[in-house]
Each structure stands twice: as C-alpha cells, then as structure tokens.
Motif scaffolding. Structure first.
Motif, mmCIF file in Angstrom:
data_model
loop_
_atom_site.group_PDB
_atom_site.id
_atom_site.type_symbol
_atom_site.label_atom_id
_atom_site.label_comp_id
_atom_site.label_asym_id
_atom_site.label_seq_id
_atom_site.Cartn_x
_atom_site.Cartn_y
_atom_site.Cartn_z
ATOM 1 N N HIS A 30 -6.504 2.863 -6.307
ATOM 2 C CA HIS A 30 -5.499 1.915 -6.798
ATOM 3 C C HIS A 30 -5.078 0.912 -5.738
ATOM 4 O O HIS A 30 -4.162 0.123 -5.953
ATOM 5 C CB HIS A 30 -4.266 2.681 -7.297
ATOM 6 N N ASP A 105 -1.191 -0.316 -7.782
ATOM 7 C CA ASP A 105 -0.669 -0.018 -9.110
ATOM 8 C C ASP A 105 0.649 0.759 -8.955
ATOM 9 O O ASP A 105 0.681 1.845 -8.386
ATOM 10 C CB ASP A 105 -1.690 0.818 -9.884
ATOM 11 N N ALA A 108 0.856 4.400 -10.391
ATOM 12 C CA ALA A 108 0.106 5.377 -9.594
ATOM 13 C C ALA A 108 0.871 5.735 -8.325
ATOM 14 O O ALA A 108 0.916 6.903 -7.916
ATOM 15 C CB ALA A 108 -1.275 4.832 -9.254
#
Length: 368
Positions: A30, A105, A108
């Motif tokens: 991510h 992200d 996440a």
C-alpha cells in the motif's frame, strides 16, 4: 516501489514509527512513491481521497481557505507528520520545487495501527513470563494480522504448553487430526512419504502454526512433523482453532465475487492434485497441490490476490489458511466446484492439459 522506501529509512515518520517490521511488510503493497514537479498540484482543499501523504524530498506550499500560506520542507519536524491529514482536506497543496512523496492507503494504515496497539497490550499482559520473544514473533505473523484481537486473546488463554526433545514425532502422516500446534522454541521439519518417496516439504521456525490442514479439511494428517531440536510447543484443540482462527482467516467468495476479483488482477489457484488439474481446470489457473503449497509458494507474487478452488472447498480453505500464514492475500471458492450448477462448472473448468507454470517473481508461463 523504489528501494528508497524501506522500513529503516521511514522510521522517522509518525505514526509509522510505531509499526513492527512485520506490519511494515503487511503495509508494503500500500506504499506508493509519488513524484511531484514544481508547480504541480497534490490535492485541492476539500479533497476526500482516503490517502495519507508524507513529504520525502522537496517543498510544498499549503494554502487554506483564507489564502494564508504555509511552506512545508522535507526534513523538517513538520514533514514527519502526514500532509493535511483531515478529511475533507483543509488546505490546497502544491509543489514549490520538484518533490517526492509517499502515498499510503489510509484504511490499510489504520488497520495496521489498530492491530499493533491491540497486540502491544497482549505482549504486556502475556509476555511477562519470559516468553515475550516467541509471543512477539507469533503476534507479528501475517496470519494473526487477520484475526480480531479478541480472538487472539482467547486463543492465548486456551493454548497448552508441551515440551518435547529433539527427534520427537509430533504428528504422523495418516493419523487423525484433533489439534494444531504453534512452535514456541526450537525447529521442526515437515515430511511427506517414506523411504524413496520421502519428501521434505518445509522447515518450521519459531511462531509457525502446523497441523491445521487436517482440521480445516476434516481429514487425516497429510504429512509428518518431527522436531529437529528440543522444543516447546503450544497446542490448540480443534474446536478452539475452528472458532478462533478459521472463521476470521479463511475468506470465502462466490463465483460472481471471484470473477470480480479476477477482473481486478486476481489469479486462479487450483490446489487439487496434478492429475485432477490436467483433466480440467479454470482458464490460466496455476496448479499448486495443497501438500506442495508451502514448497511452491515462493513462486507466487507477493502483492497478488489468489483465488483457490478444489472440489469440495476443504482443500482450498486449507490453502487460504496456509497462504495467510505466508503473508499472501487469498480467497477460497465457497463450497468448491461441486457446489456450482453444472453449466457454471463446465464454463469454469474449461481447459485441459498441463496448463500453466509459476516462475520466480510471480511470472506465469504456458507449459509445453
């Protein structure tokens, strides 16, 4: 992702500096480096994209609703924190000179921070008896990253300690499975077959879980496990395993959901025997028989999504659990091929022959 983005170089970023090495590995897919040229806009005021940005090099200009301006320079104390983290954004951000940023992200990141906090509490509570190093390794495993903290706490309360000398056979191929084990100290080897058919499937280190396949598949043990050193094990009974670990870890999807994931770059993984696969398999499906999965998983691509299937769904559930231990994202086709209507099954299992091979790094080739 560039080599510059690694845990050691990013330890000054807050709150990323609270993450363990394993959490960094979980978050790695991510992390996206984002270059920004002088004068280029990063985001406008009011932006609601769920991305967390950090300035790694260069300089940004932040402008609020009243037109007040603030300069943010890489390497400053302020740059260790996210750039305008509140949503909707309170500032417009643009580059004053060529810059580079790290985009993450936000969901996440929040997930890893939440798990990390919960696991720190468990370490403080259960790691005071000299077992902290083992417990830290266990809690940092990709497997438990997907298990709710309440389940982890319950699991720790139900584990039973077992001490055995080197050479002990913890489980034998073909016997009934009534529990699984976690390796607290020592090492173990997983062997299938005997004599000329003997095959080393894996060596297990501290924190490893083993014996779960018989529980997930409700079948006899498919391999033997022997200790290579004097070892301490933690035993978890079948009912506790199914309640606390299987339910949150083994994600099952319908065929329609699987097709959607395939459209987003997912990959079919046929975990049946080679003979079953060659008779008929899904288009471009890789074949990794369940008993060889630990051995072959090194060929899979770390950031990819794998969709496991078999006839009944039991082998694919075991495959998803194993892949979760190894840090992969995987799903099982719910109830397997046998649960599909005849027309859907025929449409899915439409290729025959030796099929496709996985090469190092996740590259896929048609076998010849």
């Amino acid at each position: 992702m560039s080599e510059a983005l690694n845990p050691q170089q990013l330890r000054s970023l807050i709150p990323l500096n609270a993450l363990s090495d394993q959490q960094w590995r979980e978050l790695r897919a991510h992390l996206v480096p984002q270059p920004l040229l002088a004068g280029q806009l990063l985001f406008r005021r009011g932006d609601q994209a769920r991305l967390t940005y950090y300035l790694l090099s260069g300089e940004l200009l932040l402008r609020d609703a009243d037109g007040s301006e603030t300069r943010l320079e890489a390497g400053s104390e302020a740059s260790c924190h996210p750039v305008s983290p509140s949503l909707p954004r309170l500032y417009e951000a643009s580059a004053l000179r060529d810059s580079s940023l790290l985009a993450i992200d936000s969901a996440a990141l929040a997930s890893q921070l939440t798990l990390g906090s919960a696991h720190q509490d468990l370490l403080l509570e259960y790691g005071l008896d000299g077992d902290g190093e083992w417990l830290e390794a266990l809690l940092a495993s990709p497997l438990l990253a997907r298990v709710p903290p309440a389940n982890v706490r319950s699991m720790l309360e139900r584990l039973r300690r077992v001490e055995l000398p080197a050479g002990s056979r913890v489980m034998a191929e073909g016997e009934e499975g009534d529990c699984c084990y976690f390796l607290q100290s020592g090492r173990a080897e997983v062997i299938r077959g005997a004599g000329s058919e003997r095959q080393l499937l894996a060596e297990l280190d501290v924190g490893a879980c083993f014996g779960e396949e018989a529980l997930l598949g409700d079948c006899p043990r498919n391999a033997s496990v022997t200790l290579l050193e004097d070892s301490v094990l933690q035993r978890l009974d079948r009912a506790d395993f199914l309640e606390l670990l299987k339910a949150p870890v083994v994600d099952e999807v319908s065929l329609g959901e699987a097709v959607r994931l395939l459209g987003g770059g997912g990959q079919w993984l046929d975990v049946r025997l080679q003979e079953e696969y060659e008779r008929a398999h899904a288009p471009q499906a890789l074949n990794m028989p369940l008993h060889l999965l630990r051995l072959k998983a090194r060929l899979l691509q770390g950031g990819a999504t794998y969709l496991c299937y078999c006839d009944s769904g039991k082998r694919s559930a075991s495959a998803v659990f194993t892949l979760s231990q190894l840090g992969f994202r995987a799903y099982a086709l719910r109830d397997g091929l046998d649960a599909l209507p005849a027309l859907q099954r025929e449409a899915l299992i439409s290729e025959a022959g030796s099929g496709y091979l996985a090469r190092s790094g996740g590259r896929i080739e048609r076998s010849r």
